[in-house]
Scaffold this motif. Structure first.
Motif, mmCIF file in Angstrom:
data_model
loop_
_atom_site.group_PDB
_atom_site.id
_atom_site.type_symbol
_atom_site.label_atom_id
_atom_site.label_comp_id
_atom_site.label_asym_id
_atom_site.label_seq_id
_atom_site.Cartn_x
_atom_site.Cartn_y
_atom_site.Cartn_z
ATOM 1 N N GLU A 9 0.827 -1.212 0.000
ATOM 2 C CA GLU A 9 0.000 0.000 0.000
ATOM 3 C C GLU A 9 0.857 1.256 0.000
ATOM 4 O O GLU A 9 0.542 2.222 -0.701
ATOM 5 N N HIS A 10 1.934 1.259 0.760
ATOM 6 C CA HIS A 10 2.821 2.424 0.763
ATOM 7 C C HIS A 10 3.500 2.595 -0.593
ATOM 8 O O HIS A 10 3.604 3.724 -1.088
ATOM 9 N N CYS A 11 3.945 1.505 -1.189
ATOM 10 C CA CYS A 11 4.566 1.607 -2.513
ATOM 11 C C CYS A 11 3.580 2.153 -3.527
ATOM 12 O O CYS A 11 3.927 3.041 -4.330
ATOM 13 N N ARG A 12 2.371 1.673 -3.511
ATOM 14 C CA ARG A 12 1.363 2.208 -4.435
ATOM 15 C C ARG A 12 1.196 3.705 -4.229
ATOM 16 O O ARG A 12 1.127 4.473 -5.191
ATOM 17 N N GLY A 13 1.112 4.123 -2.963
ATOM 18 C CA GLY A 13 0.940 5.545 -2.651
ATOM 19 C C GLY A 13 2.101 6.408 -3.106
ATOM 20 O O GLY A 13 1.920 7.585 -3.441
ATOM 21 N N TRP A 14 3.298 5.853 -3.111
ATOM 22 C CA TRP A 14 4.486 6.589 -3.538
ATOM 23 C C TRP A 14 4.682 6.549 -5.047
ATOM 24 O O TRP A 14 5.616 7.165 -5.561
ATOM 25 N N GLY A 15 3.887 5.794 -5.759
ATOM 26 C CA GLY A 15 4.074 5.649 -7.199
ATOM 27 C C GLY A 15 5.112 4.610 -7.581
ATOM 28 O O GLY A 15 5.533 4.541 -8.729
#
Length: 192
Positions: A42-48
């Protein structure tokens, strides 16, 4: 459409039937890693940061990842269903199938990473001492900086997991931070 980024998250073999010797032990240890993998994703998705699932095909040669997930849910250990519920890829995630241990072996991964201009790979998944280890070693050989999230991988025993992490650190200089440390650090230099 997946955008170029210096980093990519590889989620390895999280959709599994656990129908092999030592599978029950691996499933129980993997259960503990599922929340960490979901948080990191989820954090990776949020960071692009691109999220790339690379999963064994379990000899389901006619299936895509959706079919493999359905197979593991149907015939696998109860953890198979838990993983499918918690870690299902979204439409923005890349999905590749593999037939051997390494995510690099005869897959589209090398071409994809080249297209994305990726320099650093973050690895999560199972088994830490087999497919994650093989993928990390191949990534190193291909010239990528490799990070393995130590609480987002699992092996049949804690000792085997620990040995794999120690080997990666000592032999290849692979960093093995926790998911919390990665989340607090944030992405590396963003999109390209």
């Amino acid at each position: 459409m997946v955008q170029p980024h210096r980093q990519a998250l590889l989620i390895v073999d999280v959709f599994n039937d656990f129908r092999f010797e030592g599978g029950v032990e691996l499933a129980e240890r993997f259960r503990r890693a599922i929340p960490s993998i979901a948080l990191l994703r989820e954090h990776c998705r949020g960071w692009g940061v691109p999220v790339i699932y690379v999963n064994d095909n379990f000899d389901c040669w006619h299936e895509d990842l959706t079919g493999v997930i359905a197979y593991t849910r149907e015939v696998g250990h109860p953890v198979s269903r838990e993983a499918a519920d918690a870690l299902m890829p979204s439409h923005q995630d890349v999905r590749l199938l593999k037939s051997r241990h390494s995510a690099f072996y005869r897959t589209q991964l090398p071409a994809l990473l080249e297209h994305l201009l990726t320099e650093e790979l973050i690895l999560a998944g199972i088994a830490g001492d087999a497919c994650v280890l093989s993928t990390a070693m191949d990534a190193h050989v291909h010239g990528y900086k490799v990070v393995v999230a130590r609480d987002a991988i699992a092996s049949q025993t804690d000792a085997r997991n620990r040995r794999a992490l120690e080997h990666l650190g000592e032999a290849l200089g692979v960093a093995t931070p926790s998911v919390g440390e990665l989340v607090n650090r944030g992405p590396r230099e963003g999109r390209r």
